[in-house]
Design a protein around this motif. Structure first.
Motif, PDB file in Angstrom:
ATOM      1  N   UNK A 513     -25.320  -8.677  65.635  1.00  0.00           N
ATOM      2  CA  UNK A 513     -25.640 -10.101  65.597  1.00  0.00           C
ATOM      3  C   UNK A 513     -27.044 -10.322  65.019  1.00  0.00           C
ATOM      4  N   UNK A 514     -27.974  -9.479  65.434  1.00  0.00           N
ATOM      5  CA  UNK A 514     -29.330  -9.581  64.898  1.00  0.00           C
ATOM      6  C   UNK A 514     -29.351  -9.321  63.399  1.00  0.00           C
ATOM      7  N   UNK A 515     -28.593  -8.333  62.960  1.00  0.00           N
ATOM      8  CA  UNK A 515     -28.547  -8.006  61.534  1.00  0.00           C
ATOM      9  C   UNK A 515     -28.069  -9.202  60.725  1.00  0.00           C
ATOM     10  N   UNK A 516     -27.085  -9.927  61.260  1.00  0.00           N
ATOM     11  CA  UNK A 516     -26.579 -11.106  60.560  1.00  0.00           C
ATOM     12  C   UNK A 516     -27.619 -12.222  60.532  1.00  0.00           C
ATOM     13  N   UNK A 517     -28.274 -12.436  61.677  1.00  0.00           N
ATOM     14  CA  UNK A 517     -29.263 -13.514  61.770  1.00  0.00           C
ATOM     15  C   UNK A 517     -30.501 -13.208  60.929  1.00  0.00           C
ATOM     16  N   UNK A 518     -30.897 -11.928  60.896  1.00  0.00           N
ATOM     17  CA  UNK A 518     -32.113 -11.525  60.187  1.00  0.00           C
ATOM     18  C   UNK A 518     -31.837 -11.125  58.752  1.00  0.00           C
ATOM     19  N   UNK A 519     -30.691 -11.466  58.249  1.00  0.00           N
ATOM     20  CA  UNK A 519     -30.337 -11.163  56.865  1.00  0.00           C
ATOM     21  C   UNK A 519     -31.411 -11.696  55.924  1.00  0.00           C
ATOM     22  N   UNK A 520     -31.867 -10.842  54.999  1.00  0.00           N
ATOM     23  CA  UNK A 520     -32.902 -11.244  54.052  1.00  0.00           C
ATOM     24  C   UNK A 520     -34.306 -10.905  54.495  1.00  0.00           C
ATOM     25  N   UNK A 521     -34.448 -10.431  55.740  1.00  0.00           N
ATOM     26  CA  UNK A 521     -35.749 -10.010  56.239  1.00  0.00           C
ATOM     27  C   UNK A 521     -35.811  -8.491  56.324  1.00  0.00           C
ATOM     28  N   UNK A 522     -37.008  -7.975  56.202  1.00  0.00           N
ATOM     29  CA  UNK A 522     -37.176  -6.529  56.301  1.00  0.00           C
ATOM     30  C   UNK A 522     -37.089  -6.131  57.771  1.00  0.00           C
ATOM     31  N   UNK A 523     -36.233  -5.144  58.064  1.00  0.00           N
ATOM     32  CA  UNK A 523     -36.055  -4.695  59.436  1.00  0.00           C
ATOM     33  C   UNK A 523     -36.297  -3.194  59.493  1.00  0.00           C
ATOM     34  N   UNK A 524     -37.226  -2.786  60.357  1.00  0.00           N
ATOM     35  CA  UNK A 524     -37.472  -1.363  60.612  1.00  0.00           C
ATOM     36  C   UNK A 524     -36.960  -1.100  62.024  1.00  0.00           C
ATOM     37  N   UNK A 525     -35.910  -0.313  62.158  1.00  0.00           N
ATOM     38  CA  UNK A 525     -35.303  -0.065  63.471  1.00  0.00           C
ATOM     39  C   UNK A 525     -35.523   1.389  63.869  1.00  0.00           C
ATOM     40  N   UNK A 526     -36.300   1.617  64.927  1.00  0.00           N
ATOM     41  CA  UNK A 526     -36.442   2.951  65.492  1.00  0.00           C
ATOM     42  C   UNK A 526     -35.161   3.207  66.275  1.00  0.00           C
ATOM     43  N   UNK A 527     -34.337   4.103  65.786  1.00  0.00           N
ATOM     44  CA  UNK A 527     -32.968   4.235  66.302  1.00  0.00           C
ATOM     45  C   UNK A 527     -32.850   5.386  67.278  1.00  0.00           C
ATOM     46  N   UNK A 528     -32.314   5.084  68.470  1.00  0.00           N
ATOM     47  CA  UNK A 528     -31.978   6.148  69.406  1.00  0.00           C
ATOM     48  C   UNK A 528     -30.467   6.253  69.557  1.00  0.00           C
ATOM     49  N   UNK A 529     -29.727   5.315  68.949  1.00  0.00           N
ATOM     50  CA  UNK A 529     -28.273   5.405  68.875  1.00  0.00           C
ATOM     51  C   UNK A 529     -27.891   5.523  67.399  1.00  0.00           C
ATOM     52  N   UNK A 530     -27.053   6.466  67.087  1.00  0.00           N
ATOM     53  CA  UNK A 530     -26.776   6.757  65.687  1.00  0.00           C
ATOM     54  C   UNK A 530     -25.972   5.674  64.990  1.00  0.00           C
ATOM     55  N   UNK A 531     -25.278   4.831  65.737  1.00  0.00           N
ATOM     56  CA  UNK A 531     -24.573   3.747  65.050  1.00  0.00           C
ATOM     57  C   UNK A 531     -25.574   2.784  64.422  1.00  0.00           C
ATOM     58  N   UNK A 532     -26.808   2.695  64.986  1.00  0.00           N
ATOM     59  CA  UNK A 532     -27.858   1.868  64.390  1.00  0.00           C
ATOM     60  C   UNK A 532     -28.222   2.401  63.021  1.00  0.00           C
ATOM     61  N   UNK A 533     -28.364   3.726  62.920  1.00  0.00           N
ATOM     62  CA  UNK A 533     -28.676   4.340  61.641  1.00  0.00           C
ATOM     63  C   UNK A 533     -27.511   4.182  60.665  1.00  0.00           C
ATOM     64  N   UNK A 534     -26.277   4.338  61.149  1.00  0.00           N
ATOM     65  CA  UNK A 534     -25.094   4.244  60.291  1.00  0.00           C
ATOM     66  C   UNK A 534     -25.020   2.879  59.615  1.00  0.00           C
ATOM     67  N   UNK A 535     -25.401   1.813  60.342  1.00  0.00           N
ATOM     68  CA  UNK A 535     -25.298   0.452  59.816  1.00  0.00           C
ATOM     69  C   UNK A 535     -26.467   0.063  58.918  1.00  0.00           C
ATOM     70  N   UNK A 536     -27.526   0.881  58.855  1.00  0.00           N
ATOM     71  CA  UNK A 536     -28.721   0.527  58.086  1.00  0.00           C
ATOM     72  C   UNK A 536     -28.512   0.757  56.595  1.00  0.00           C
ATOM     73  N   UNK A 537     -29.355   0.097  55.783  1.00  0.00           N
ATOM     74  CA  UNK A 537     -29.299   0.307  54.329  1.00  0.00           C
ATOM     75  C   UNK A 537     -29.786   1.714  53.977  1.00  0.00           C
ATOM     76  N   UNK A 538     -30.857   2.144  54.643  1.00  0.00           N
ATOM     77  CA  UNK A 538     -31.376   3.495  54.442  1.00  0.00           C
ATOM     78  C   UNK A 538     -31.808   4.073  55.774  1.00  0.00           C
ATOM     79  N   UNK A 539     -31.949   5.393  55.781  1.00  0.00           N
ATOM     80  CA  UNK A 539     -32.338   6.103  56.996  1.00  0.00           C
ATOM     81  C   UNK A 539     -33.502   7.029  56.650  1.00  0.00           C
ATOM     82  N   UNK A 540     -34.547   6.993  57.488  1.00  0.00           N
ATOM     83  CA  UNK A 540     -35.668   7.921  57.346  1.00  0.00           C
ATOM     84  C   UNK A 540     -35.661   8.852  58.555  1.00  0.00           C
TER      85      UNK A 540
END
Length: 588
Positions: A513-540
Motif C-alpha cells: 500500500x505504501x509503495x502505491x501511495x509513494x509512487x514517484x518518490x525515492x524510497x530506501x527500504x532497509x529490508x529484513x523480510x525478503x519479499x520487501x527486496x523482491x518487490x523493489x526496483x533494485x537491491x543493494x
C-alpha cells in the motif's frame, strides 16, 4: 551538550527582559514609590521625637506618617503584583523557547548528549531558571531600590551617620567575592551530576530485560551508586559554600547600627545631631539591612538560576553548532553517496568503507545484509541524521547535511522501528506531519497503512491516545508513524525496518500500500523480510560496510552470490514457518 558562558547568559537574560520593557518599567516605578514612602516614615518619626522633646505639636507629622505607611502598603502590593505577572510571562516565554529549540536539535546532538542531559535540562533547569524570572527578578529589583532609597534618605538626614553604613562594605565584599568565585562552578557541577543520574536511571530502565537476562544487576547498581555519589559530593560542596557564606554575613549585619549609635551618641552629646536624627538613621540602618540580607540570600538562588540558564542557553548553542546551512535546494529526490566513510564517535573504526551509491529519483531501493553490516548507518547518512567522516551524501545534488533543518525534514523522512504516540488525540498525532490536514486526508493516510482499528474508535479522529487514555500496541503506533509519512509527502522516504512490529502478512500488505501511495518518490527500504527486496526496483547487498552486490532481484539471483543464498534459504527453509518469513530467519 554545551553550557553557555556568562556573557551569553547575560545577553539572553537581557533579551528576554527587553520583550517586556513596559511592564518592567511599570514595576520599577511602583516599587520606587513604595521604597520612597518607606524611607520617609523613619525620617518623620525622627522629626516627631525632636518636636516632642521641644513640646511642639506632631499632628501634621503623624498624619504624614500614616499616609506614608498607607503608600508603602498600596504601592508595594501593586508593584509586587505587576512584578510577579512580569516574571510569569518571562518564565513562560523562556519555557516556550526552550521547547522550540529542543525540537529543532539535530538528532546526532541529542543522541550524543544522552537522554539524561536533555531530560534534566527540561525537568530541572527550566523550572530553576523560571524561578529566577518569577521570584528572583522582582525580589532583587525591590531590594536594590530599597537599598538605594534608604541610603539616600540616611545621607539626607545626616551625611556623617549615613557614612556609617560603609563599615559593612568590607565584610560583605570579602564574603560575596569568596562565594561568587566558587558558586558558578559548584552549581554547574551539581547540575551535571543530576544529568548523570538521569542517564544512569534511563539506561537501567531501558535495559532492564537485558540486565536481568545477563545478571548485570550488580553492575547497574554500582553504576547508579557512582552517579549518586558524584551528585552527593557536588551537592555537599554547594552546601559548604552556603554554610560559610551566610553565617559570615549574619555576623556583619550588626555593624552599621552599632556604628550609628556610637557615632550618633557621641555627636548628640556634643550637640552635633539631634536625638531624632540618630533614631531615624538607626531605624534606616535596619531598613537597609533587610533588603541587603534579601539580596545576599538571593545571590545563592540567582547563581542557581544563572547556572540553569547557562545549560538552557547551551541548547541554543548546540542548535547553532549544526553544519552551516546552504541556500541551494535539491533539484529532485535522487540520492547520491560518494566515497562515504563513517565511524561512530569514540569507536575509532569505520563502519562504512568508501560506499558509493546512486539512486535515481522515484526509484525504490531495498538494502539487505546481515546485522551490523552498516544498513542503518547508511540510512542515517542519507537522512542527514549523521554526517560522513569522508565523502558526500547528497539529495538532488545538494549535500543533505548542509540543508537547513526545516528544509531537510520536508525533503527526507527516516522511519525506524521506534515510534512515539503522544498523549493527545489521534488527529493531533497525525497533523504533526501536516498542519491543517483535512479529515479526508487523515482518513486516507490511515487507510493506506491498514490502520482499520482507527475507524472503530469511539470518538474517531478526536479519540485521546497515549497515557491513561488509550495505550496503543507497537504495531498500531507503527501504523501511525507510517501514516505520518504519507501526510508529510517528502521527496525521499527511508524505511529502516519500519514494518518490523507488524505481522508478516500485515507488513506485506502495508508495504504494498505504501509503495502505491509513494509512487514517484525515492524510497530506501532497509529490508529484513525478503519479499520487501523482491518487490523493489533494485537491491543493494551490504556486507562489512560495503555494497557487495547491486541489481534487481533477477540479476542478483543469476549472480549466485550472497543475495541468492539468502533467497534460497528463505524460499525453502526456516522462513516458511511464518507465511512470509524474514531475513533473520533466512540467516539462521
Amino acid at each position: 551538550m554545551p553550557v553557555a558562558d556568562t556573557p551569553a547568559v547575560r545577553r539572553a537574560f537581557l533579551r528576554l527582559l527587553a520583550t517586556e520593557k513596559r511592564r518592567a518599567a511599570t514595576a520599577v516605578g511602583l516599587h520606587l514609590v513604595g521604597a520612597v514612602a518607606a524611607a520617609v516614615a523613619p525620617i518623620l518619626l525622627g522629626d516627631m521625637l525632636d518636636r516632642l522633646a521641644a513640646g511642639d505639636s506632631i499632628d501634621t507629622l503623624a498624619l504624614g506618617l500614616v499616609l506614608s505607611i498607607v503608600a508603602v502598603v498600596v504601592f508595594t502590593w501593586a508593584g509586587t503584583f505587576v512584578s510577579h505577572r512580569l516574571g510569569e510571562r518571562l518564565s513562560a516565554r523562556m519555557r516556550t523557547e526552550f521547547v522550540e529549540r529542543a525540537l529543532r536539535l539535530p538528532m546526532p546532538v541529542v543522541e550524543q548528549a544522552g537522554s539524561g542531559d536533555l531530560m534534566t535540562r527540561s525537568s530541572a533547569d527550566v523550572p530553576e531558571a523560571g524561578m529566577l524570572f518569577r521570584d528572583g527578578l522582582p525580589q532583587v529589583t525591590v531590594s536594590l531600590l530599597k537599598v538605594i532609597v534608604f541610603l539616600a534618605a540616611m545621607l539626607w538626614a545626616s551625611p556623617l551617620l549615613g557614612l556609617c553604613m560603609l563599615v559593612v562594605v568590607p565584610p560583605l565584599y570579602i564574603g560575596t567575592r569568596w562565594y561568587l568565585k566558587r558558586a558558578r562552578h559548584g552549581y554547574l557541577a551539581e547540575r551535571e551530576a543530576e544529568s548523570g543520574i538521569g542517564d544512569a536511571i534511563g539506561a537501567s530502565a531501558d535495559g532492564a530485560r537485558t540486565t536481568e537476562a545477563y545478571r548485570l544487576r550488580a553492575q547497574r547498581d554500582a553504576a547508579g551508586d557512582a552517579t549518586v555519589e558524584r551528585h552527593w559530593k557536588a551537592a555537599r560542596y554547594t552546601l559548604y559554600l552556603r554554610s560559610v557564606f551566610f553565617p559570615f554575613l549574619d555576623g556583619s549585619y550588626a555593624l552599621p547600627t552599632a556604628a550609628v549609635l556610637i557615632v550618633g551618641g557621641a555627636f548628640y552629646f556634643q550637640g552635633g545631631v539631634t536625638l531624632g536624627t540618630v533614631a531615624a538613621c538607626a531605624v534606616l540602618t535596619r531598613q537597609i539591612l533587610f533588603p541587603i540580607d534579601h539580596l545576599l540570600m538571593w545571590v545563592e538562588k540567582v547563581q542557581r538560576g544563572f547556572a540553569a540558564m547557562a545549560r538552557i542557553e547551551g541548547v541554543a548553542e548546540a542548535e547553532d553548532a549544526e553544519t552551516g546551512a546552504t541556500s541551494e535546494r535539491p533539484a529532485d529526490g535522487a540520492v547520491e553517496l560518494t566515497g562515504v566513510r563513517y565511524a561512530y564517535p569514540g569507536s575509532g573504526r569505520d563502519v562504512l568503507h568508501g560506499v558509493s551509491l546512486h539512486v535515481p529519483a522515484g526509484q525504490r531501493l531495498a538494502v539487505v545484509g546481515p546485522s551490523g553490516a552498516g544498513k542503518s548507518t547508511l540510512a542515517r547518512l542519507i537522512s542527514g541524521s549523521d554526517v560522513p567522516r569522508e565523502g558526500r551524501a547528497a539529495i538532488g545534488g545538494v549535500d543533505v547535511a548542509a540543508l537547513p533543518l526545516d528544509e531537510r525534514r520536508k525533503r527526507v523522512t527516516l522511519v525506524t522501528q521506534e515510534h512515539h504516540v503522544f498523549t493527545a488525540s489521534l488527529r493531533d498525532n497525525l497533523i504533526l506531519a501536516k498542519a491543517g490536514a483535512t479529515d479526508a486526508e487523515l482518513d486516507a493516510a490511515l487507510a493506506a497503512v491498514g490502520a482499520d482499528w482507527a475507524f472503530d474508535l469511539p470518538e474517531g479522529l478526536d479519540t485521546p491516545l497515549g497515557g491513561k487514555a488509550r495505550e496503543l500496541d507497537a504495531a498500531s503506533a507503527q501504523q501511525i508513524a507510517l501514516a505520518r509519512i504519507i501526510l508529510a509527502d517528502p521527496d525521499v522516504v527511508i524505511l529502516d525496518e519500519a514494518t518490523a512490529m507488524l505481522d508478516p502478512r500485515a507488513a506485506r500488505d502495508t508495504e504494498r500500500a505504501l509503495a502505491a501511495v509513494l509512487e514517484g518518490r525515492t524510497v530506501i527500504a532497509i529490508a529484513h523480510r525478503l519479499h520487501t527486496a523482491h518487490d523493489a526496483d533494485r537491491i543493494a547487498v551490504v556486507e562489512d560496510g560495503r555494497v557487495a552486490e547491486l541489481g534487481d532481484h533477477d540479476e542478483l539471483i543469476a549472480l549466485g552470490g550472497h543475495y541468492a543464498g539468502l533467497w534460497s534459504a528463505w524460499h525453502g527453509g526456516a522462513a516458511q514457518e511464518t507465511e512470509d518469513g524474514d531475513l533473520a530467519s533466512a540467516n539462521a
